[in-house]
Design an enzyme around this catalytic site. Structure first.
Site, mmCIF file in Angstrom:
data_model
loop_
_atom_site.group_PDB
_atom_site.id
_atom_site.type_symbol
_atom_site.label_atom_id
_atom_site.label_comp_id
_atom_site.label_asym_id
_atom_site.label_seq_id
_atom_site.Cartn_x
_atom_site.Cartn_y
_atom_site.Cartn_z
ATOM 1 N N CYS A 125 -1.032 18.735 -6.401
ATOM 2 C CA CYS A 125 -0.370 19.400 -7.530
ATOM 3 C C CYS A 125 -0.902 20.832 -7.705
ATOM 4 O O CYS A 125 -0.606 21.696 -6.898
ATOM 5 C CB CYS A 125 -0.520 18.567 -8.797
ATOM 6 S SG CYS A 125 0.653 19.035 -10.095
ATOM 7 N N HIS A 157 1.800 13.670 -6.696
ATOM 8 C CA HIS A 157 0.509 13.001 -6.895
ATOM 9 C C HIS A 157 0.438 11.736 -6.034
ATOM 10 O O HIS A 157 0.761 10.635 -6.499
ATOM 11 C CB HIS A 157 0.330 12.635 -8.368
ATOM 12 C CG HIS A 157 0.051 13.803 -9.255
ATOM 13 N ND1 HIS A 157 -1.225 14.198 -9.582
ATOM 14 C CD2 HIS A 157 0.892 14.689 -9.858
ATOM 15 C CE1 HIS A 157 -1.169 15.265 -10.367
ATOM 16 N NE2 HIS A 157 0.106 15.584 -10.543
ATOM 17 N N GLU A 199 -2.022 9.998 -5.188
ATOM 18 C CA GLU A 199 -3.024 9.023 -5.639
ATOM 19 C C GLU A 199 -2.421 7.938 -6.529
ATOM 20 O O GLU A 199 -2.968 6.827 -6.631
ATOM 21 C CB GLU A 199 -4.154 9.737 -6.387
ATOM 22 C CG GLU A 199 -3.811 10.280 -7.770
ATOM 23 C CD GLU A 199 -3.196 11.670 -7.757
ATOM 24 O OE1 GLU A 199 -3.154 12.312 -8.829
ATOM 25 O OE2 GLU A 199 -2.749 12.106 -6.683
#
Length: 320
Positions: free
Chosen positions: A146, A274, A276
């Site tokens: 990001c 993102h 993750e």
């Protein structure tokens, strides 16, 4: 904590619950042999990989909990114990105290890889830009997420293109070289609900890029959370400077993934989304997995022979 399912199995908890609820299980009890193999492998790990996480919310690790978990999942997949080196972004800035600055850069030097996560506001941004510069020049495996992607682009604009005023409109609305801009469709007056959120598709335009090899496909569905993005008017000049924008949204206008064109760099990838947020123990995020493989000195072309391989998992899901 990963051994809890094994303890429950040893005490026949699944059978007890099934009997009490009178559940019909046509395939019998769940097969947790892959999980057992994972735990056995974790017990035998004897090598460590260190990742420098460059952030500005490092006083409370919960701020980066999903990133920390994704790193852990990827470390297990490459058969390494994980050591996170928490680097305060502001200590990498030119105006930082000499002792703090020396310590922060020493931390980058000691790390096997560098990760710059997301964030908001201008505090510590110059330090994050300097971390990107260090990773690029010292050829340290690097992943930007990001804001981490945005500062990687700003770094190249400032230090390779020599656009000293290159910046994001989030931090400098008067920049003559805004390489990061506010989303065109976003409202600049309405304060609520202005973020680009949720799962969005990214199309990979180069099947030979690092990201395509990690995801083993031509498109990606990942979760987003941002208001600013790379300025499409600056793409040609940025790519001449050595960046490769290998992933775009379905319109072809929004840059989603950037890599470094330098083939001698072991791993330099940054994403607007993102990754993750979709990482799981048995299916680690491909981008985090790539970072950890590079940091551990492993080739991303090699498939590990265990059930935690993210590419094997993704292929089986796609085939189903």
């Amino acid at each position: 904590i990963y051994k809890v399912p094994l303890l429950l199995k040893a005490q026949n908890v699944a059978e007890i619950i099934a009997n009490q609820l009178r559940m019909y299980l046509p395939k019998g009890m769940p097969n947790i042999s892959p999980w057992e193999a994972l735990c056995k492998r974790l017990d035998s790990l004897d090598k460590t990989v260190s990742i420098a996480l460059v952030g500005k919310y490092t006083s409370g690790a919960d701020a980066y909990l999903s990133v920390e978990r994704a790193l852990q999942h990827a470390a297990m997949a490459v058969s390494r114990k994980l050591n996170i080196i928490w680097v305060i972004a502001e200590h990498l800035q030119d105006d930082a105290a000499a002792a703090d600055k020396a310590t922060a850069f020493k931390q980058l030097e000691q790390a096997d890889g560098i990760l710059v996560p997301g964030g908001f506001g201008d505090r510590g941004v110059v330090g994050k830009i300097n971390a990107c510069k260090y990773a690029r020049e010292k050829k340290k495996p690097f992943l930007g997420v990001c804001l981490g992607m945005q500062v990687a682009v700003i770094e190249v604009a400032q230090n390779i293109l020599k656009w000293k005023d290159a910046d994001s409109q989030e931090f400098n609305k008067d920049s003559k070289n805004p390489v990061i801009i506010f989303m065109p469709e976003g409202s600049k007056t309405h304060m609520g609900g202005t973020m680009r959120l949720g799962t969005r598709r990214t199309i990979l335009k180069d099947e030979n890029c690092t990201t395509a090899k990690l995801y083993a496909g031509s498109f990606i569905d990942e979760r987003h959370r941002h208001r600013y993005e790379v300025n499409p008017a600056k793409i040609k000049e940025l790519e001449k400077a050595g960046l490769k924008f290998v992933g775009m949204d379905e319109t072809g206008q929004r840059m989603e993934i950037v890599e470094l064109a330098d083939a001698s760099h072991p791993f330099f990838v940054a994403a607007q989304f993102h990754p993750e947020l979709k990482s799981r123990v048995m299916v680690p995020s491909p981008l985090f997995y790539g970072l950890l493989r590079a940091a551990a000195g492993q080739s991303i072309a090699d498939e590990p022979d265990h059930p935690q391989s993210p590419r094997k998992k993704r292929r089986s899901v796609a085939q189903a």
